[in-house]
Write a protein that holds these residues in place. Structure first.
Motif, PDB file in Angstrom:
ATOM      1  N   SER A  28       2.122   3.068  10.410  1.00  0.00           N
ATOM      2  CA  SER A  28       2.408   4.206  11.281  1.00  0.00           C
ATOM      3  C   SER A  28       1.952   3.949  12.711  1.00  0.00           C
ATOM      4  CB  SER A  28       1.727   5.465  10.738  1.00  0.00           C
ATOM      5  OG  SER A  28       0.316   5.288  10.709  1.00  0.00           O
ATOM      6  N   GLU A  29       0.922   3.133  12.864  1.00  0.00           N
ATOM      7  CA  GLU A  29       0.404   2.770  14.180  1.00  0.00           C
ATOM      8  C   GLU A  29      -0.430   1.505  14.057  1.00  0.00           C
ATOM      9  OE1 GLU A  29      -2.886   5.538  15.486  1.00  0.00           O
ATOM     10  OE2 GLU A  29      -2.115   6.743  13.813  1.00  0.00           O
ATOM     11  N   CYS A  30      -0.744   0.907  15.206  1.00  0.00           N
ATOM     12  CA  CYS A  30      -1.537  -0.327  15.201  1.00  0.00           C
ATOM     13  C   CYS A  30      -2.549  -0.273  16.333  1.00  0.00           C
ATOM     14  CB  CYS A  30      -0.629  -1.545  15.348  1.00  0.00           C
ATOM     15  SG  CYS A  30      -1.522  -3.134  15.365  1.00  0.00           S
ATOM     16  N   HIS A  31      -3.817  -0.441  16.001  1.00  0.00           N
ATOM     17  CA  HIS A  31      -4.889  -0.445  16.989  1.00  0.00           C
ATOM     18  C   HIS A  31      -5.371  -1.886  17.174  1.00  0.00           C
ATOM     19  CE1 HIS A  31      -5.710   4.017  16.847  1.00  0.00           C
ATOM     20  NE2 HIS A  31      -4.962   3.847  15.757  1.00  0.00           N
ATOM     21  N   ILE A  32      -5.248  -2.409  18.376  1.00  0.00           N
ATOM     22  CA  ILE A  32      -5.770  -3.739  18.691  1.00  0.00           C
ATOM     23  C   ILE A  32      -6.990  -3.548  19.583  1.00  0.00           C
ATOM     24  CG2 ILE A  32      -5.296  -5.976  19.748  1.00  0.00           C
ATOM     25  CD1 ILE A  32      -2.331  -5.511  19.166  1.00  0.00           C
ATOM     26  N   LEU A  36       0.829  -1.208   0.000  1.00  0.00           N
ATOM     27  CA  LEU A  36       0.000   0.000   0.000  1.00  0.00           C
ATOM     28  C   LEU A  36       0.863   1.256   0.000  1.00  0.00           C
ATOM     29  CD1 LEU A  36      -2.792  -0.976   2.579  1.00  0.00           C
ATOM     30  CD2 LEU A  36      -3.123  -0.536   0.128  1.00  0.00           C
ATOM     31  N   ILE A  37       1.908   1.242   0.807  1.00  0.00           N
ATOM     32  CA  ILE A  37       2.802   2.401   0.882  1.00  0.00           C
ATOM     33  C   ILE A  37       3.474   2.651  -0.462  1.00  0.00           C
ATOM     34  CG2 ILE A  37       4.906   3.297   1.958  1.00  0.00           C
ATOM     35  CD1 ILE A  37       4.083   1.692   4.483  1.00  0.00           C
ATOM     36  N   GLU A  38       3.948   1.580  -1.102  1.00  0.00           N
ATOM     37  CA  GLU A  38       4.660   1.706  -2.372  1.00  0.00           C
ATOM     38  C   GLU A  38       3.746   2.102  -3.522  1.00  0.00           C
ATOM     39  OE1 GLU A  38       6.627  -1.994  -3.029  1.00  0.00           O
ATOM     40  OE2 GLU A  38       7.768  -1.898  -1.152  1.00  0.00           O
ATOM     41  N   ASN A  39       2.528   1.562  -3.531  1.00  0.00           N
ATOM     42  CA  ASN A  39       1.648   1.760  -4.678  1.00  0.00           C
ATOM     43  C   ASN A  39       0.663   2.907  -4.514  1.00  0.00           C
ATOM     44  OD1 ASN A  39       1.951  -0.699  -6.763  1.00  0.00           O
ATOM     45  ND2 ASN A  39       2.344  -1.437  -4.687  1.00  0.00           N
ATOM     46  N   TYR A  40       0.362   3.275  -3.286  1.00  0.00           N
ATOM     47  CA  TYR A  40      -0.578   4.364  -3.059  1.00  0.00           C
ATOM     48  C   TYR A  40       0.086   5.580  -2.423  1.00  0.00           C
ATOM     49  CZ  TYR A  40      -4.682   1.637  -4.400  1.00  0.00           C
ATOM     50  OH  TYR A  40      -5.611   0.933  -5.109  1.00  0.00           O
ATOM     51  N   GLY A  41       1.324   5.433  -1.972  1.00  0.00           N
ATOM     52  CA  GLY A  41       2.027   6.541  -1.342  1.00  0.00           C
ATOM     53  C   GLY A  41       1.280   7.076  -0.138  1.00  0.00           C
ATOM     54  N   CYS A  42       0.645   6.180   0.620  1.00  0.00           N
ATOM     55  CA  CYS A  42      -0.221   6.611   1.705  1.00  0.00           C
ATOM     56  C   CYS A  42       0.303   6.127   3.058  1.00  0.00           C
ATOM     57  CB  CYS A  42      -1.634   6.075   1.496  1.00  0.00           C
ATOM     58  SG  CYS A  42      -1.705   4.269   1.454  1.00  0.00           S
ATOM     59  N   GLU A  43      -0.256   6.692   4.104  1.00  0.00           N
ATOM     60  CA  GLU A  43       0.014   6.213   5.458  1.00  0.00           C
ATOM     61  C   GLU A  43      -0.879   5.001   5.719  1.00  0.00           C
ATOM     62  OE1 GLU A  43      -0.651   7.718  10.090  1.00  0.00           O
ATOM     63  OE2 GLU A  43      -0.766   9.161   8.424  1.00  0.00           O
ATOM     64  N   VAL A  44      -0.333   3.977   6.350  1.00  0.00           N
ATOM     65  CA  VAL A  44      -1.098   2.766   6.653  1.00  0.00           C
ATOM     66  C   VAL A  44      -1.239   2.618   8.164  1.00  0.00           C
ATOM     67  CG1 VAL A  44      -1.222   0.257   6.455  1.00  0.00           C
ATOM     68  CG2 VAL A  44      -0.316   1.616   4.551  1.00  0.00           C
ATOM     69  N   VAL A  45      -2.475   2.553   8.611  1.00  0.00           N
ATOM     70  CA  VAL A  45      -2.782   2.305  10.014  1.00  0.00           C
ATOM     71  C   VAL A  45      -3.294   0.872  10.121  1.00  0.00           C
ATOM     72  CG1 VAL A  45      -4.244   2.924  11.981  1.00  0.00           C
ATOM     73  CG2 VAL A  45      -3.336   4.713  10.460  1.00  0.00           C
ATOM     74  N   ALA A  46      -2.617   0.069  10.916  1.00  0.00           N
ATOM     75  CA  ALA A  46      -3.031  -1.327  11.089  1.00  0.00           C
ATOM     76  C   ALA A  46      -4.121  -1.416  12.151  1.00  0.00           C
ATOM     77  CB  ALA A  46      -1.835  -2.186  11.478  1.00  0.00           C
ATOM     78  N   PHE A  47      -5.093  -2.255  11.876  1.00  0.00           N
ATOM     79  CA  PHE A  47      -6.178  -2.504  12.823  1.00  0.00           C
ATOM     80  C   PHE A  47      -6.315  -4.006  13.023  1.00  0.00           C
ATOM     81  CE2 PHE A  47     -10.541  -4.182  12.624  1.00  0.00           C
ATOM     82  CZ  PHE A  47     -10.955  -3.903  13.913  1.00  0.00           C
ATOM     83  N   ALA A  48      -6.278  -4.446  14.253  1.00  0.00           N
ATOM     84  CA  ALA A  48      -6.439  -5.873  14.565  1.00  0.00           C
ATOM     85  C   ALA A  48      -7.574  -6.041  15.557  1.00  0.00           C
ATOM     86  CB  ALA A  48      -5.142  -6.446  15.136  1.00  0.00           C
TER      87      ALA A  48
END
Length: 404
Positions: A59-63, A24-36
């Motif tokens: 950039s961050e991860c929300h569990i 996602l970072i490489e192809n969309y040039g966006c920030e990625v927030v992980a959610f679990a």
């Protein structure tokens, strides 16, 4: 693609989502927030997840702990409908998707994301379940499904992708099974299971004891319900999630809850999967046994029709729909009567209801007895039968030329 600034990814730490973060970072040039989502899959799957997501580029991860909400607001209502997909599947994966999607949308709004992403393949049901929920809850957010966009087509492709970027993964080419676990069940696909003629090997099953190795002595347990909700296990008052954990432990030790099926996926193909639902199997059997005490024939028939329809609503990812609301409302009205106690005997993979009682029971020994009674005049049955079969009698008489 440059208009996407921040994406919230449904992240499990598995092979697919580990690759999706850098992709996602490489192809969309966006920030990625992980959610679990913690839906009871086990601490070992969540351990170190945040650090792993950050190391992959998030950039961050929300569990988010969803265990109690999952069981009380999604599993229990489904049980009241009697839903079983294609006669065997207790909908374990399906039931978890709406609660996960709902929480993912909440995180996206919290962090100001403009897109959502998931690791579902273009062959499966989960892409429909997630995106159907997203459409109902957050139609303004764009959805990115990498498996429908990138040119990687295999497990080996993903492993090579991660290796080329020095991103560590616990996955390997030898881990041949695809598994999905939550508080209700664990599913297994892939490997030898792709051949429906091949018997599952012992390494497929991870949650339950092999019934051949289960104790030689049966074990009984008591389940107490109040208005359709399980409140006590063996007399202990437990929360919905705690009760399910207790049932899983007890039933798994006796090898209860294994099924091996070929099912119809929503996208049109058939798939073969093995499922382990130990506590759920006991719970569903107990609930249905209590229903047979308190619902009359026509009510039970209608509840069965609700269950048949609801199984497809749940499997197809239509939780956030008017039809879902209507079916749940109908089931909830019947569940008001489902109060009482059930005793189940577990032995060598089987769970059998052996005792049942309810203050709302319609069973009357005075009427049902094979012995002498003072409440039922058997001669009355003749008139009932003549009226009940009247249309058949008229049809036969017409065929014989004896009725106009």
């Amino acid at each position: 693609m440059s208009d996407i600034k921040k994406v919230v990814l449904a992240y499990s730490g598995g092979l697919d989502t580990s690759a999706i973060v850098p992709w996602l970072i490489e192809n969309y040039g966006c920030e990625v927030v992980a959610f679990a989502a913690d839906v009871g899959q086990g601490e070992e799957e969540l351990e170190g997840l945040e650090a792993k997501a950050i190391a992959s580029g998030a950039s961050e991860c929300h569990i988010v702990d969803l265990k109690e909400e999952f069981v009380s607001d999604f599993i229990y209502p489904t049980i009241t409908t009697g839903a079983v997909y294609e006669g065997e599947y207790l909908l374990g994966t399906s039931m978890a998707r709406p609660v996960i999607a709902k929480a993912q949308v909440e995180v996206a709004r919290k962090v100001g994301a403009d897109a959502l992403s998931h690791g579902c393949t273009g062959k499966g049901n989960d892409q429909v379940r997630f995106e159907g929920a997203f459409a109902a809850l957050a139609p303004e957010l764009r959805v990115i499904a990498p498996w429908r966009e990138w040119d990687m087509v295999s497990r080996e492709d993903l492993l090579n992708y991660l290796a080329s970027r020095n991103i560590k993964s616990s996955a390997s080419a030898t881990k041949i099974y695809s598994r999905d676990a939550n508080a209700w069940h664990i599913s297994h696909e892939g490997g030898e299971l792709e051949d429906p003629w091949c018997e599952p090997s012992k390494q497929v099953w991870t949650m339950t004891v092999d019934p051949l190795d289960a104790p030689n002595t049966p074990e009984t347990l008591s389940l107490t319900f109040n208005k359709g909700k399980l409140t006590h296990v063996n007399g202990d008052a437990l929360s919905p999630y705690q009760a399910l954990v207790r049932l899983n432990t007890l039933a798994a030790a006796h090898g209860v809850g294994r099924i091996d099926i070929v099912e119809n996926r929503l996208v049109g193909m058939k798939s073969r999967g093995c499922y382990e639902t130990p506590g759920g199997t006991v719970l569903v059997k107990a609930y249905k046994a209590l229903e047979t005490l308190v619902l009359d024939k026509s009510a039970l028939k209608y509840r069965e029709q609700i269950g048949l329809e609801f199984a497809h609503v749940m499997y197809d990812g239509r939780w956030f729909t008017a039809l879902n609301d209507a079916l749940l409302a109908g089931a909830a009205s019947f569940a008001e009567l489902v109060t009482g106690e059930i005793v189940v005997k577990m032995y060598k993979g089987n769970a059998t209801v052996i005792q049942r009682k309810s203050p709302n029971s319609l069973y009357s020994e005075d009427f049902a007895t094979f012995g002498a009674d003072d409440v039922y005049d058997q001669s009355h049955a003749e008139g009932f039968i003549r009226l009940f079969s009247l249309s058949s009698r008229i049809k036969a008489l017409k065929a014989q030329g004896g009725a106009n």
